[in-house]
Write a protein that holds these residues in place. Sequence first.
Motif, PDB file in Angstrom:
ATOM      1  N   ALA A   1       0.763  -1.357  -0.133  1.00 57.47           N
ATOM      2  CA  ALA A   1       0.055   0.052  -0.169  1.00 57.47           C
ATOM      3  C   ALA A   1       0.918   1.286   0.118  1.00 57.47           C
ATOM      4  O   ALA A   1       0.430   2.081  -0.563  1.00 57.47           O
ATOM      5  CB  ALA A   1      -0.886   0.059   1.083  1.00 57.47           C
ATOM      6  N   TYR A   2       1.887   1.070   0.569  1.00 56.97           N
ATOM      7  CA  TYR A   2       2.738   2.271   1.018  1.00 56.97           C
ATOM      8  C   TYR A   2       3.499   2.766  -0.519  1.00 56.97           C
ATOM      9  O   TYR A   2       3.555   4.015  -1.016  1.00 56.97           O
ATOM     10  CB  TYR A   2       3.982   2.054   2.056  1.00 56.97           C
ATOM     11  N   ILE A   3       4.097   1.582  -1.315  1.00 58.30           N
ATOM     12  CA  ILE A   3       4.513   1.686  -2.542  1.00 58.30           C
ATOM     13  C   ILE A   3       3.206   2.414  -3.522  1.00 58.30           C
ATOM     14  O   ILE A   3       3.581   3.208  -4.395  1.00 58.30           O
ATOM     15  CB  ILE A   3       5.053   0.569  -3.223  1.00 58.30           C
ATOM     16  N   GLY A   4       2.077   1.817  -3.414  1.00 62.21           N
ATOM     17  CA  GLY A   4       0.897   2.167  -4.167  1.00 62.21           C
ATOM     18  C   GLY A   4       0.866   3.775  -3.987  1.00 62.21           C
ATOM     19  O   GLY A   4       0.439   4.547  -4.961  1.00 62.21           O
ATOM     20  N   LYS A   5       0.953   4.261  -2.841  1.00 58.02           N
ATOM     21  CA  LYS A   5       0.817   5.705  -2.352  1.00 58.02           C
ATOM     22  C   LYS A   5       1.919   6.694  -3.225  1.00 58.02           C
ATOM     23  O   LYS A   5       1.743   7.651  -3.179  1.00 58.02           O
ATOM     24  CB  LYS A   5       0.838   6.043  -1.153  1.00 58.02           C
ATOM     25  N   GLN A   6       2.963   5.748  -3.553  1.00 57.52           N
ATOM     26  CA  GLN A   6       4.050   6.701  -3.914  1.00 57.52           C
ATOM     27  C   GLN A   6       4.052   6.920  -5.464  1.00 57.52           C
ATOM     28  O   GLN A   6       4.780   7.832  -6.152  1.00 57.52           O
ATOM     29  CB  GLN A   6       5.549   5.905  -3.621  1.00 57.52           C
ATOM     30  N   GLY A   7       3.224   6.243  -5.887  1.00 58.15           N
ATOM     31  CA  GLY A   7       2.883   6.545  -7.427  1.00 58.15           C
ATOM     32  C   GLY A   7       3.653   5.563  -8.381  1.00 58.15           C
ATOM     33  O   GLY A   7       4.909   5.515  -8.559  1.00 58.15           O
ATOM     34  N   VAL A   8       2.597   4.355  -8.828  1.00 57.35           N
ATOM     35  CA  VAL A   8       3.088   3.341  -9.544  1.00 57.35           C
ATOM     36  C   VAL A   8       3.009   3.592 -11.089  1.00 57.35           C
ATOM     37  O   VAL A   8       1.824   3.936 -11.479  1.00 57.35           O
ATOM     38  CB  VAL A   8       2.515   2.052  -9.096  1.00 57.35           C
ATOM     39  N   LEU A   9       4.137   3.802 -11.741  1.00 59.16           N
ATOM     40  CA  LEU A   9       3.900   4.072 -13.300  1.00 59.16           C
ATOM     41  C   LEU A   9       3.334   2.789 -13.788  1.00 59.16           C
ATOM     42  O   LEU A   9       2.481   2.911 -14.824  1.00 59.16           O
ATOM     43  CB  LEU A   9       5.414   4.375 -13.780  1.00 59.16           C
ATOM     44  N   CYS A  10       4.040   1.669 -13.642  1.00 57.99           N
ATOM     45  CA  CYS A  10       3.470   0.472 -14.326  1.00 57.99           C
ATOM     46  C   CYS A  10       3.594  -0.862 -13.288  1.00 57.99           C
ATOM     47  O   CYS A  10       4.387  -0.871 -12.604  1.00 57.99           O
ATOM     48  CB  CYS A  10       4.634   0.168 -15.634  1.00 57.99           C
ATOM     49  N   LEU A  11       2.533  -1.592 -13.404  1.00 54.26           N
ATOM     50  CA  LEU A  11       2.514  -2.800 -12.406  1.00 54.26           C
ATOM     51  C   LEU A  11       2.671  -3.913 -13.447  1.00 54.26           C
ATOM     52  O   LEU A  11       1.726  -4.061 -14.658  1.00 54.26           O
ATOM     53  CB  LEU A  11       1.234  -2.713 -11.764  1.00 54.26           C
ATOM     54  N   LEU A  12       3.430  -4.798 -13.185  1.00 51.57           N
ATOM     55  CA  LEU A  12       3.507  -6.342 -14.068  1.00 51.57           C
ATOM     56  C   LEU A  12       3.137  -7.371 -13.016  1.00 51.57           C
ATOM     57  O   LEU A  12       3.601  -7.427 -11.840  1.00 51.57           O
ATOM     58  CB  LEU A  12       5.071  -6.525 -14.469  1.00 51.57           C
ATOM     59  N   CYS A  13       2.189  -7.880 -13.407  1.00 48.68           N
ATOM     60  CA  CYS A  13       1.178  -9.122 -12.638  1.00 48.68           C
ATOM     61  C   CYS A  13       0.997 -10.376 -13.520  1.00 48.68           C
ATOM     62  O   CYS A  13       0.414 -10.318 -14.432  1.00 48.68           O
ATOM     63  CB  CYS A  13       0.131  -8.365 -12.078  1.00 48.68           C
ATOM     64  N   GLU A  14       1.131 -11.436 -12.550  1.00 47.61           N
ATOM     65  CA  GLU A  14       1.192 -12.903 -13.202  1.00 47.61           C
ATOM     66  C   GLU A  14      -0.364 -13.007 -13.626  1.00 47.61           C
ATOM     67  O   GLU A  14      -1.423 -12.393 -13.238  1.00 47.61           O
ATOM     68  CB  GLU A  14       1.381 -13.803 -12.276  1.00 47.61           C
ATOM     69  N   SER A  15      -0.576 -14.105 -14.411  1.00 46.52           N
ATOM     70  CA  SER A  15      -1.883 -14.304 -15.059  1.00 46.52           C
ATOM     71  C   SER A  15      -2.296 -15.375 -14.856  1.00 46.52           C
ATOM     72  O   SER A  15      -3.476 -15.983 -15.490  1.00 46.52           O
ATOM     73  CB  SER A  15      -1.770 -13.820 -16.507  1.00 46.52           C
ATOM     74  N   VAL A  16      -1.668 -16.521 -14.295  1.00 42.14           N
ATOM     75  CA  VAL A  16      -1.808 -18.042 -14.333  1.00 42.14           C
ATOM     76  C   VAL A  16      -3.267 -18.357 -14.129  1.00 42.14           C
ATOM     77  O   VAL A  16      -3.916 -19.154 -14.851  1.00 42.14           O
ATOM     78  CB  VAL A  16      -0.893 -18.791 -13.557  1.00 42.14           C
ATOM     79  N   TYR A  17      -3.805 -17.788 -12.975  1.00 46.31           N
ATOM     80  CA  TYR A  17      -5.165 -18.138 -12.427  1.00 46.31           C
ATOM     81  C   TYR A  17      -6.223 -16.924 -12.795  1.00 46.31           C
ATOM     82  O   TYR A  17      -7.196 -16.812 -11.901  1.00 46.31           O
ATOM     83  CB  TYR A  17      -5.317 -18.447 -11.008  1.00 46.31           C
ATOM     84  N   ALA A  18      -5.771 -15.930 -13.670  1.00 47.42           N
ATOM     85  CA  ALA A  18      -6.606 -14.767 -13.829  1.00 47.42           C
ATOM     86  C   ALA A  18      -8.042 -14.900 -14.189  1.00 47.42           C
ATOM     87  O   ALA A  18      -9.012 -14.409 -14.157  1.00 47.42           O
ATOM     88  CB  ALA A  18      -5.877 -13.794 -14.903  1.00 47.42           C
ATOM     89  N   ALA A  19      -8.360 -16.251 -14.679  1.00 53.25           N
ATOM     90  CA  ALA A  19      -9.673 -16.587 -15.089  1.00 53.25           C
ATOM     91  C   ALA A  19     -10.465 -17.263 -14.089  1.00 53.25           C
ATOM     92  O   ALA A  19     -11.766 -17.587 -14.135  1.00 53.25           O
ATOM     93  CB  ALA A  19      -9.641 -17.698 -16.306  1.00 53.25           C
ATOM     94  N   LYS A  20      -9.550 -17.549 -12.892  1.00 49.21           N
ATOM     95  CA  LYS A  20     -10.501 -18.307 -11.891  1.00 49.21           C
ATOM     96  C   LYS A  20     -11.096 -17.285 -10.881  1.00 49.21           C
ATOM     97  O   LYS A  20     -10.471 -16.242 -10.296  1.00 49.21           O
ATOM     98  CB  LYS A  20      -9.374 -19.259 -10.985  1.00 49.21           C
ATOM     99  N   PRO A  21     -12.315 -17.230 -10.397  1.00 49.31           N
ATOM    100  CA  PRO A  21     -12.813 -16.417  -9.597  1.00 49.31           C
ATOM    101  C   PRO A  21     -12.542 -16.461  -8.406  1.00 49.31           C
ATOM    102  O   PRO A  21     -12.279 -17.639  -7.782  1.00 49.31           O
ATOM    103  CB  PRO A  21     -14.570 -16.828 -10.034  1.00 49.31           C
ATOM    104  N   GLY A  22     -12.811 -15.345  -7.605  1.00 46.83           N
ATOM    105  CA  GLY A  22     -12.401 -15.313  -5.990  1.00 46.83           C
ATOM    106  C   GLY A  22     -10.933 -15.289  -5.870  1.00 46.83           C
ATOM    107  O   GLY A  22     -10.248 -15.036  -6.631  1.00 46.83           O
ATOM    108  N   TYR A  23     -10.771 -15.550  -4.532  1.00 44.53           N
ATOM    109  CA  TYR A  23      -9.371 -15.546  -3.983  1.00 44.53           C
ATOM    110  C   TYR A  23      -8.957 -16.933  -4.126  1.00 44.53           C
ATOM    111  O   TYR A  23      -9.414 -17.994  -4.084  1.00 44.53           O
ATOM    112  CB  TYR A  23      -9.268 -15.177  -2.646  1.00 44.53           C
TER     113      TYR A  23
END
Length: 548
Positions: free
Chosen positions: A178-200
């Motif tokens: 959260a602290y990093i997010g408040k500093q201003g994130v230019l770009c987020l690279l995030c994994e996709s393996v389970y992106a199609a699975k609903p929920g946590y």
Amino acid sequence: MSKIKIYALGGLNETGKNMYVIEIDKNILVFEAGLKYTEGTALGIDYIIPNIDYLKENKERIKGIFLTHGHDENIGALGDIIPYLNNVDIYASKFTLDIVKKDLEPKDMKNVNLIEIKPHKTINVSGINIFPVSLSHSIPDNLGYAVYTKDGVIFIALDFVFDSLMQGPYKTDIGKLAYIGKQGVLCLLCESVYAAKPGYTSPNHRISSLIKETLNTKENRIIFNVLTSHIYRIQELFNEVSKTNRKVIIMGKKLQNTINDGINDGYIKVNKDIIGDLSNINDNNVVILVSNEKEKPFSSLIKIVGGYDKYIKLKEQDTIFIAIPLYEGKEKIYYEVLDNIAKIGCDVVTLSPKNNLSHHASSEDIMLMIDLMKPKYYFPIKGEYRYQVENADLAYKLGIPKENIFLKQNGEVITIEDGVAIDTYEKVPCGTTLIDGNSNDDVGQLVLKDREILKDNGIVIVAITLDKKTKKILSGPEVLTRGFVYVKDNAKLIEDIIKLSNTIVYENVNGNYLDYNKIKTLIREKLSTFLYKETECNPMIITVLNEI
């Protein structure tokens, strides 16, 4: 203001072979150096790594390789690429570096620059501040990286889940995110393996309840099959076994070393009294812990079920617990193992692809990460392209404009100048390097093509011995075949090969001169045409001409 380039040399539209690159002005930062294993179609190939020609050409600009954790798809290519990159600095957590050191030992690499880093302590590399953050995964000391630029933070979240019960070396520090997010994130690279699975993903990545049920309902031996690198799974087993009167026998040197190191370094918590030895292997209430790596899926079980294991002989009363997820492309081997276990009569416990997930971010995990980071630009990474698309859709739902979401293939460059993404349509060289055995060199497609021919059609060797002066045939043609036809049952075909080879030699002898290359080519071409007409097969044809 900076000129930034972001791209992948591996990991997009595929599973494994992860390698992501960030260029900030003239500095190159490499994240991950992974491999992927073949699915049986690349004949004789042990594994595949990214093509690093671009990195070789620009090795003077590389300021470091940064590793998130110690799985092969993230670190497995290091031993093959380090020799080409001037012993580049490698940054990773302690647990990851311990794995890297063991992997590099067989390659006899000395003076490798391994630099241990700690979560939440900034490191400065050539004037660039990089802040590692703890993320929860199936292995301890997993990291995400915040790279600070003049235009904002670039954050890499490669493998993670959100789970409040995962503490210590498995804990995600949400406050730091959260602290990093408040500093201003230019770009987020995030994994996709389970992106199609609903929920946590949580709690479906936990199997403690399934282990507990199995221990309580199965009275006899349990063979527990797990990946060596899935430390969290091993910890779950130890936790549940400690509540019973059973002992665990650890089979295999690599698994034993991994667990011993984990216990000594405090990554694995276990009362050593529950660990037995080979004298307990036939006890009724024992749990036998076996492992294998992804390159040989279920190899330990195949050996045990086939009766080839030196120590473990299956009994009908045994239960086999397969704590390994079913990976895409490995289905055939998986179900063959289950069939063979059924023939013996053992009970089997398996993980449900729907209810038992690995430690990767599902849709809600991904959206929480996006919400914490609040990035200007979003780059779905790691996974098949369809999952990258699902990941992009999640970002769009959270309000990131479509033009700020990058769907890319390996090699395609994202360029950001002065904080604004621009279309340059640049592409860096990328691809695959095929590794066979201990060689670091690419096997190449031509070698694979030859292996495919041998697999499908076999080989025919024509050997002829000639007189050195007269060029007359002294011996042969002798015909040898492997994987083509059975010689005794195809005498007529072999006779025709001999006649055709004889004719070609006689027709191309000019006095005492003979063009060996021409004869070899003619025999290969004419035999190829003849054999295809007779058998509809295209064997590899090799001609051997000797003089005495």
